[in-house]
Design an enzyme around this catalytic site. Structure first.
Site, PDB file in Angstrom:
ATOM      1  N   ASP A  29      68.731  34.663 -29.313  1.00  0.00           N
ATOM      2  CA  ASP A  29      68.066  33.697 -30.186  1.00  0.00           C
ATOM      3  C   ASP A  29      67.148  34.434 -31.162  1.00  0.00           C
ATOM      4  O   ASP A  29      67.444  35.561 -31.564  1.00  0.00           O
ATOM      5  CB  ASP A  29      67.288  32.684 -29.334  1.00  0.00           C
ATOM      6  CG  ASP A  29      67.347  31.280 -29.901  1.00  0.00           C
ATOM      7  OD1 ASP A  29      66.726  31.056 -30.950  1.00  0.00           O
ATOM      8  OD2 ASP A  29      68.015  30.413 -29.312  1.00  0.00           O
ATOM      9  N   HIS A  61      62.299  28.976 -32.556  1.00  0.00           N
ATOM     10  CA  HIS A  61      63.498  28.469 -31.889  1.00  0.00           C
ATOM     11  C   HIS A  61      63.697  29.098 -30.515  1.00  0.00           C
ATOM     12  O   HIS A  61      63.908  28.398 -29.517  1.00  0.00           O
ATOM     13  CB  HIS A  61      64.713  28.720 -32.787  1.00  0.00           C
ATOM     14  CG  HIS A  61      65.943  27.969 -32.419  1.00  0.00           C
ATOM     15  ND1 HIS A  61      66.855  28.457 -31.515  1.00  0.00           N
ATOM     16  CD2 HIS A  61      66.424  26.778 -32.840  1.00  0.00           C
ATOM     17  CE1 HIS A  61      67.861  27.582 -31.399  1.00  0.00           C
ATOM     18  NE2 HIS A  61      67.625  26.558 -32.189  1.00  0.00           N
ATOM     19  N   ASN A 162      75.411  21.321 -34.460  1.00  0.00           N
ATOM     20  CA  ASN A 162      74.862  20.073 -34.998  1.00  0.00           C
ATOM     21  C   ASN A 162      75.622  19.579 -36.216  1.00  0.00           C
ATOM     22  O   ASN A 162      75.040  18.987 -37.123  1.00  0.00           O
ATOM     23  CB  ASN A 162      73.388  20.282 -35.374  1.00  0.00           C
ATOM     24  CG  ASN A 162      72.540  20.713 -34.200  1.00  0.00           C
ATOM     25  OD1 ASN A 162      72.887  20.472 -33.041  1.00  0.00           O
ATOM     26  ND2 ASN A 162      71.433  21.364 -34.478  1.00  0.00           N
ATOM     27  N   SER A 244      71.039  22.972 -29.549  1.00  0.00           N
ATOM     28  CA  SER A 244      70.312  24.163 -29.098  1.00  0.00           C
ATOM     29  C   SER A 244      69.371  23.842 -27.960  1.00  0.00           C
ATOM     30  O   SER A 244      69.105  24.694 -27.095  1.00  0.00           O
ATOM     31  CB  SER A 244      69.503  24.753 -30.254  1.00  0.00           C
ATOM     32  OG  SER A 244      70.332  25.358 -31.206  1.00  0.00           O
TER      33      SER A 244
END
Length: 299
Positions: A29, A61, A162, A244
């Protein structure tokens, strides 16, 4: 996170004393802020982008994903504890401060995890990263990378992306037939005022190769978890939405499972997810086998 734990029946696991001890999860990430909720459980750090030795997150994130997976909630009196609050987390920075990255860096991160699997005792790799389909040859390289990780024995858990709600909107590498691909079960029920994602965002199958995806789903909308710095007046948490966020719910549940049954293979883990998922009555290419049910998974 309290809502999420109740939704996936993780409270049952807590009551029985299952917290994910002894399991290391690599998280590819934006890095990780050394939030108090991770105290004593950050196994190491690898920075593919800048080669820095100290653990950091110049975005938010990766820290948020890590909190959903492994935060122990000490700064919220347990309210925002993650799914596996005793597992070890190994952040691998492959994305920049804007959450963007190059395929080659993601592939390097995956290769590093495979190389260090035995040294760190890595059982699970969480990839809350997705890329739109560009070129079959480019797609194949990153798919080969996640499948090599799977073939090495690591449980690879990947976000479905997404880009929904249209069919064939699963992002790469979530379209791999081998890995466990996660969708958001609540993507059409965004909390009031949320603008970080559009309604019904979760990627839908089938893939372009006609593989049914996602494999499983979990809550991903309006999730409160660790922030990479103090937010406001001493608040250590923030809200995000997306597949996520759903992905580390599943990774955390698998950490609980492997803590209890350490000899399970990644294929056995995948089959157990299939057998114990809760059917939400949605189409197969939206919910996968259903929503993860931690109580059944550990039974």
């Amino acid at each position: 996170m309290d809502r999420v734990r109740k939704a996936v029946h993780a409270q049952e696991a807590y009551q029985k004393g299952f917290f994910g001890q002894g399991v290391t999860v690599a998280v590819l990430d934006t890095g990780l802020f050394l939030h108090p909720d991770f105290t004593g459980r950050v196994a190491g750090f690898q920075d593919i982008l800048r080669k820095r030795g100290m653990c950091y997150d110049d975005s938010s994130h990766g820290t948020h994903v890590g909190g959903i997976l492994a935060g122990d909630g000490r700064m919220s009196a347990g309210k925002y504890a993650g799914i596996a609050p005793a597992c070890r987390i190994l952040p691998v920075k492959v994305l920049d401060r804007k959450g963007n990255g190059m395929r080659s860096d993601v592939e390097k991160g995956i290769a590093w995890v495979i190389q260090k699997k035995e040294e760190y005792g890595i059982r699970i790799m969480n990839i809350s990263v997705g890329t739109v389909k560009e070129d079959q040859e480019l797609d194949r390289t990153i798919l080969d990378a996640v499948e090599r990780a799977w073939d090495s024995g690591i449980v690879v858990v990947v976000a479905g992306g997404n880009m929904g709600p249209e069919p064939m909107s699963i992002t790469v590498p979530g379209n791999s037939r081998k890995v466990i691909t996660v969708g958001a079960s609540d993507d059409c029920r965004l909390p009031a005022g949320r603008r970080d994602v559009r309604p019904c965002y979760s990627g839908r199958g089938p893939t372009h190769e006609c593989i049914c995806k996602p494999d499983i789903c979990a809550p991903g909308s309006g999730i409160m978890a660790c922030a990479p710095k103090l937010v406001g007046k001493g608040f250590f948490y923030q809200v995000k939405s997306g597949t996520s966020m759903a992905t580390p719910v599943v990774s955390g549940a698998i950490a609980l499972l492997l803590s209890r049954y350490p000899n399970l293979t990644n294929v056995e883990v995948k089959m157990r997810l299939r057998e114990t998922a809760e059917d939400l009555g949605m189409p197969r290419n939206q919910q996968g086998w259903g929503q993860i049910h931690v109580g059944r998974l550990l039974a």
